[in-house]
Design an enzyme around this catalytic site. Structure first.
Site, PDB file in Angstrom:
ATOM      1  N   ARG A 108      -3.161 -42.787 -16.638  1.00 21.63           N
ATOM      2  CA  ARG A 108      -3.522 -42.127 -18.066  1.00 21.63           C
ATOM      3  C   ARG A 108      -4.156 -43.227 -18.768  1.00 21.63           C
ATOM      4  O   ARG A 108      -3.870 -43.255 -19.959  1.00 21.63           O
ATOM      5  CB  ARG A 108      -2.039 -41.714 -18.611  1.00 21.63           C
ATOM      6  CG  ARG A 108      -1.677 -40.647 -18.016  1.00 21.63           C
ATOM      7  CD  ARG A 108      -2.146 -39.108 -18.209  1.00 21.63           C
ATOM      8  NE  ARG A 108      -1.216 -38.259 -17.575  1.00 21.63           N
ATOM      9  CZ  ARG A 108      -0.573 -37.341 -18.470  1.00 21.63           C
ATOM     10  NH1 ARG A 108      -0.924 -37.295 -19.668  1.00 21.63           N
ATOM     11  NH2 ARG A 108       0.144 -36.262 -18.057  1.00 21.63           N
TER      12      ARG A 108
ATOM     13  N   ARG B 189      -5.048 -40.495 -25.200  1.00 17.04           N
ATOM     14  CA  ARG B 189      -4.677 -40.418 -26.710  1.00 17.04           C
ATOM     15  C   ARG B 189      -4.326 -41.762 -27.159  1.00 17.04           C
ATOM     16  O   ARG B 189      -4.592 -42.024 -28.555  1.00 17.04           O
ATOM     17  CB  ARG B 189      -3.597 -39.458 -27.012  1.00 17.04           C
ATOM     18  CG  ARG B 189      -3.916 -38.107 -27.145  1.00 17.04           C
ATOM     19  CD  ARG B 189      -2.454 -37.227 -27.285  1.00 17.04           C
ATOM     20  NE  ARG B 189      -1.790 -37.407 -26.449  1.00 17.04           N
ATOM     21  CZ  ARG B 189      -0.479 -37.037 -26.442  1.00 17.04           C
ATOM     22  NH1 ARG B 189      -0.058 -36.246 -27.520  1.00 17.04           N
ATOM     23  NH2 ARG B 189       0.304 -36.845 -25.216  1.00 17.04           N
TER      24      ARG B 189
ATOM     25  N   ARG C 138     -12.665 -35.900 -28.242  1.00 14.47           N
ATOM     26  CA  ARG C 138     -11.821 -34.769 -27.982  1.00 14.47           C
ATOM     27  C   ARG C 138     -11.938 -33.879 -29.044  1.00 14.47           C
ATOM     28  O   ARG C 138     -11.518 -32.503 -28.875  1.00 14.47           O
ATOM     29  CB  ARG C 138     -10.439 -34.922 -27.605  1.00 14.47           C
ATOM     30  CG  ARG C 138     -10.427 -35.299 -26.031  1.00 14.47           C
ATOM     31  CD  ARG C 138     -10.493 -34.156 -25.007  1.00 14.47           C
ATOM     32  NE  ARG C 138      -9.760 -32.973 -25.648  1.00 14.47           N
ATOM     33  CZ  ARG C 138      -8.467 -32.570 -25.701  1.00 14.47           C
ATOM     34  NH1 ARG C 138      -7.641 -33.472 -25.017  1.00 14.47           N
ATOM     35  NH2 ARG C 138      -8.105 -31.657 -26.031  1.00 14.47           N
TER      36      ARG C 138
ATOM     37  N   ASP D  49      -7.125 -32.809 -14.951  1.00 20.41           N
ATOM     38  CA  ASP D  49      -5.412 -32.578 -14.882  1.00 20.41           C
ATOM     39  C   ASP D  49      -5.081 -31.865 -13.617  1.00 20.41           C
ATOM     40  O   ASP D  49      -6.141 -31.291 -13.126  1.00 20.41           O
ATOM     41  CB  ASP D  49      -5.072 -31.758 -16.167  1.00 20.41           C
ATOM     42  CG  ASP D  49      -3.612 -31.906 -16.531  1.00 20.41           C
ATOM     43  OD1 ASP D  49      -3.198 -32.926 -17.073  1.00 20.41           O
ATOM     44  OD2 ASP D  49      -3.019 -30.674 -15.996  1.00 20.41           O
TER      45      ASP D  49
ATOM     46  N   TYR E 165       5.249 -26.523 -12.202  1.00 23.30           N
ATOM     47  CA  TYR E 165       4.699 -25.826 -13.323  1.00 23.30           C
ATOM     48  C   TYR E 165       4.641 -24.425 -13.161  1.00 23.30           C
ATOM     49  O   TYR E 165       4.991 -23.738 -14.093  1.00 23.30           O
ATOM     50  CB  TYR E 165       3.347 -26.501 -13.657  1.00 23.30           C
ATOM     51  CG  TYR E 165       3.460 -27.780 -14.201  1.00 23.30           C
ATOM     52  CD1 TYR E 165       3.735 -28.001 -15.544  1.00 23.30           C
ATOM     53  CD2 TYR E 165       3.226 -28.967 -13.279  1.00 23.30           C
ATOM     54  CE1 TYR E 165       4.215 -29.368 -16.113  1.00 23.30           C
ATOM     55  CE2 TYR E 165       3.623 -30.354 -14.003  1.00 23.30           C
ATOM     56  CZ  TYR E 165       3.959 -30.366 -15.486  1.00 23.30           C
ATOM     57  OH  TYR E 165       3.902 -31.694 -16.004  1.00 23.30           O
TER      58      TYR E 165
HETATM   59  O1  1CP Z   1      -6.932 -41.353 -17.407  1.00 24.63           O
HETATM   60  C1  1CP Z   1      -6.120 -40.657 -16.887  1.00 24.63           C
HETATM   61  O2  1CP Z   1      -5.178 -41.040 -16.394  1.00 24.63           O
HETATM   62  C2  1CP Z   1      -6.862 -39.225 -16.350  1.00 24.63           C
HETATM   63  C3  1CP Z   1      -6.264 -38.326 -17.038  1.00 24.63           C
HETATM   64  C4  1CP Z   1      -4.919 -37.384 -16.668  1.00 24.63           C
HETATM   65  C5  1CP Z   1      -4.299 -37.537 -15.386  1.00 24.63           C
HETATM   66  C6  1CP Z   1      -4.450 -38.331 -14.309  1.00 24.63           C
HETATM   67  C7  1CP Z   1      -4.747 -36.285 -17.510  1.00 24.63           C
HETATM   68  C8  1CP Z   1      -5.037 -35.947 -18.833  1.00 24.63           C
HETATM   69  N1  1CP Z   1      -3.663 -35.590 -16.752  1.00 24.63           N
HETATM   70  C9  1CP Z   1      -3.442 -36.240 -15.688  1.00 24.63           C
HETATM   71  C10 1CP Z   1      -2.424 -35.919 -14.557  1.00 24.63           C
HETATM   72  C11 1CP Z   1      -1.171 -35.361 -14.929  1.00 24.63           C
HETATM   73  N2  1CP Z   1      -1.112 -34.086 -15.601  1.00 24.63           N
HETATM   74  C12 1CP Z   1       0.049 -35.392 -14.287  1.00 24.63           C
HETATM   75  C13 1CP Z   1       0.435 -36.368 -13.294  1.00 24.63           C
HETATM   76  C14 1CP Z   1       0.386 -37.761 -13.985  1.00 24.63           C
HETATM   77  C15 1CP Z   1       1.868 -38.083 -14.696  1.00 24.63           C
HETATM   78  O3  1CP Z   1       2.821 -37.902 -14.065  1.00 24.63           O
HETATM   79  O4  1CP Z   1       1.814 -38.531 -15.757  1.00 24.63           O
HETATM   80  C16 1CP Z   1       0.889 -34.594 -14.912  1.00 24.63           C
HETATM   81  C17 1CP Z   1       2.520 -34.191 -14.675  1.00 24.63           C
HETATM   82  C18 1CP Z   1       0.279 -33.741 -15.590  1.00 24.63           C
HETATM   83  C19 1CP Z   1       0.708 -32.430 -16.488  1.00 24.63           C
HETATM   84  C20 1CP Z   1       0.628 -32.629 -17.940  1.00 24.63           C
HETATM   85  N3  1CP Z   1      -0.777 -32.454 -18.587  1.00 24.63           N
HETATM   86  C21 1CP Z   1       1.237 -33.153 -18.872  1.00 24.63           C
HETATM   87  C22 1CP Z   1       2.748 -33.432 -18.828  1.00 24.63           C
HETATM   88  C23 1CP Z   1       3.552 -32.241 -19.140  1.00 24.63           C
HETATM   89  C24 1CP Z   1       5.075 -32.603 -18.795  1.00 24.63           C
HETATM   90  O5  1CP Z   1       5.611 -31.946 -17.885  1.00 24.63           O
HETATM   91  O6  1CP Z   1       5.803 -33.527 -19.137  1.00 24.63           O
HETATM   92  C25 1CP Z   1       0.387 -32.975 -20.274  1.00 24.63           C
HETATM   93  C26 1CP Z   1       0.966 -33.577 -21.328  1.00 24.63           C
HETATM   94  C27 1CP Z   1      -0.768 -32.503 -19.893  1.00 24.63           C
HETATM   95  C28 1CP Z   1      -2.128 -32.552 -20.619  1.00 24.63           C
HETATM   96  C29 1CP Z   1      -2.950 -33.685 -20.449  1.00 24.63           C
HETATM   97  N4  1CP Z   1      -3.495 -34.088 -19.346  1.00 24.63           N
HETATM   98  C30 1CP Z   1      -4.422 -35.385 -19.638  1.00 24.63           C
HETATM   99  C31 1CP Z   1      -4.435 -35.365 -21.029  1.00 24.63           C
HETATM  100  C32 1CP Z   1      -5.159 -36.250 -21.813  1.00 24.63           C
HETATM  101  C33 1CP Z   1      -3.342 -34.386 -21.375  1.00 24.63           C
HETATM  102  C34 1CP Z   1      -3.195 -34.446 -23.069  1.00 24.63           C
HETATM  103  C35 1CP Z   1      -3.725 -33.190 -23.461  1.00 24.63           C
HETATM  104  C36 1CP Z   1      -4.557 -33.265 -24.636  1.00 24.63           C
HETATM  105  O7  1CP Z   1      -5.091 -34.486 -25.124  1.00 24.63           O
HETATM  106  O8  1CP Z   1      -4.749 -32.030 -25.228  1.00 24.63           O
END
Ligand code: 1CP
Length: 349
Positions: free
Chosen positions: A31, A35, A44, A80, A155
């Protein structure tokens, strides 16, 4: 004719994944785009998450931002884990402040029809984004990624983020045949999504099984590992990283599922992780992501401890034990990169 090796082939990151000697310990952050970066928030602005993921110019810019700012040893593709599900037609959205939300959660065998195979034509923007990134990145490797079948199933079955994964586990234990069919479908989608990224030039992949730590090892082996193994086997032409949170009890099995590199969260010291995983695998991790909020001396000391622990491994990729927290000060991460690159011999540590 064999393809020419990519300019990233001899990078510290890929060398560590292959358990070859490195000029310095490579480091990147799960990540790392997102943000915590003001430049990310600016780009964004006014773009919904899933729209951003389907827009190659934005994907390219956002993926490059942390590489420019931190000088990390690898880029991770901005996308994602739910993008491939959306691409095959699952009605879902990423809700700001919540995460992925699925309109009609998975309930019965009839829902399998909503999970057809993914073809490259479903995700032309992924191919285009990866190609553009590989050209921009030059010698810096690009890591492609996908969600593993268990984490994607959580999910789909829960309908959104969940703490206990209760419905998911109820399906797994209560209807094992339907569960196996669901995970088989998800594995097919996931491996196709990873293949698209590798075929377009990604030089490694990470399979995120973020929530699989909810299972005991015997159930992981029975209900999950074969499906993850099928995914990993489909991208054996690049180094494969396999990561989950709270997976101390699963590390050996996750290594056996076919990974070249096993991701470790902050709960298990890397030297213990190496013992559990056994020879023939590199490790990735595992600084607690909250340590960036500690005083700088404490952060420096913990970075040093992780580097020392990492010496027990045949290959070590430095990372956090889970993703960058949104409140993180980017300067703290920059400091981590500098300290990791300086290495254990640096007297300033
Ligand atoms: O820089 C990076 O790492 C690339 C971006 C990235 C990655 C690798 C995003 C962007 N998502 C992911 C993978 C992801 N998505 C995972 C596996 C990684 C981890 O364990 O953290 C998971 C579980 C998700 C699901 C997801 N998508 C969540 C978690 C929700 C929960 O169950 O707690 C969230 C908040 C998202 C949205 C998301 N994905 C990525 C961003 C920047 C965001 C935030 C959305 C936004 O800015 O509106």
């Amino acid at each position: 004719m064999t393809a020419a090796p990519s300019p990233a082939h001899d990078s510290a990151f890929l060398r560590a994944c292959r358990r070859e000697p490195v000029p310095h310990t490579p480091v990147w952050f799960m990540r790392q785009a997102g943000r915590a970066l003001p430049e990310y928030r600016a780009v964004r602005e006014g773009n919904a998450m899933l729209d951003a993921c389907a827009t190659p110019d934005l994907v390219t810019e956002i993926t490059l931002q942390p590489v420019r700012r931190y000088g990390v040893d690898a880029a991770i593709f901005f996308s994602d884990i739910v993008v491939p599900l959306k691409a095959v037609g699952v009605d879902l959205d990423i809700v700001p402040g919540v995460g992925p939300v699925v309109q009609s959660p998975f309930r019965t065998a009839a829902d399998l029809d909503r999970l057809p195979e993914l073809t490259p034509d479903d995700v032309p923007y992924i191919t285009e984004s990866v190609r553009s990134l590989v050209a921009e990145l030059g010698g810096t490797p690009l890591i492609g990624f996908a969600g593993a079948p268990f984490t994607l199933a959580s999910y789909l079955v829960e309908g959104g983020p969940s703490k206990n994964h209760a419905r998911t586990k109820a399906l797994m234990y209560g209807e094992p045949e339907l569960w196996a069919r669901l995970l088989d479908r998800l594995a097919t989608i996931t491996l196709a999504f990873l293949r698209v990224q590798v075929d377009a030039g990604a030089s490694a992949v990470q399979l995120f099984d973020s929530w699989v730590g909810a299972l005991p090892a015997a159930d992981y082996r029975a209900f999950v590992a074969p499906h993850s193994a099928r995914v990993l086997a489909a991208v054996a032409d690049v180094p494969r990283i396999h990561f989950g949170v709270g997976t101390g009890e699963l590390l050996a099995d996750m290594g056996r599922a076919g990974a070249d590199v096993v991701g470790v969260d902050w709960r298990v010291p890397l030297s213990d992780a190496v013992q559990r995983i056994g020879p023939g695998r590199a490790v990735q991790g595992n600084l607690d992501p909250t340590l960036v909020f500690a005083p700088r001396e404490v952060l420096d000391r913990k970075v040093r401890e992780v580097l020392e622990e990492g010496k027990a491994a045949e290959g070590h990729v430095f990372n956090l034990g889970h993703g960058v927290l949104p409140e993180t000060d980017p300067d703290a991460l920059l400091r981590v990169v500098e300290r990791v690159h300086a290495g254990l011999d640096d007297t300033a540590l």
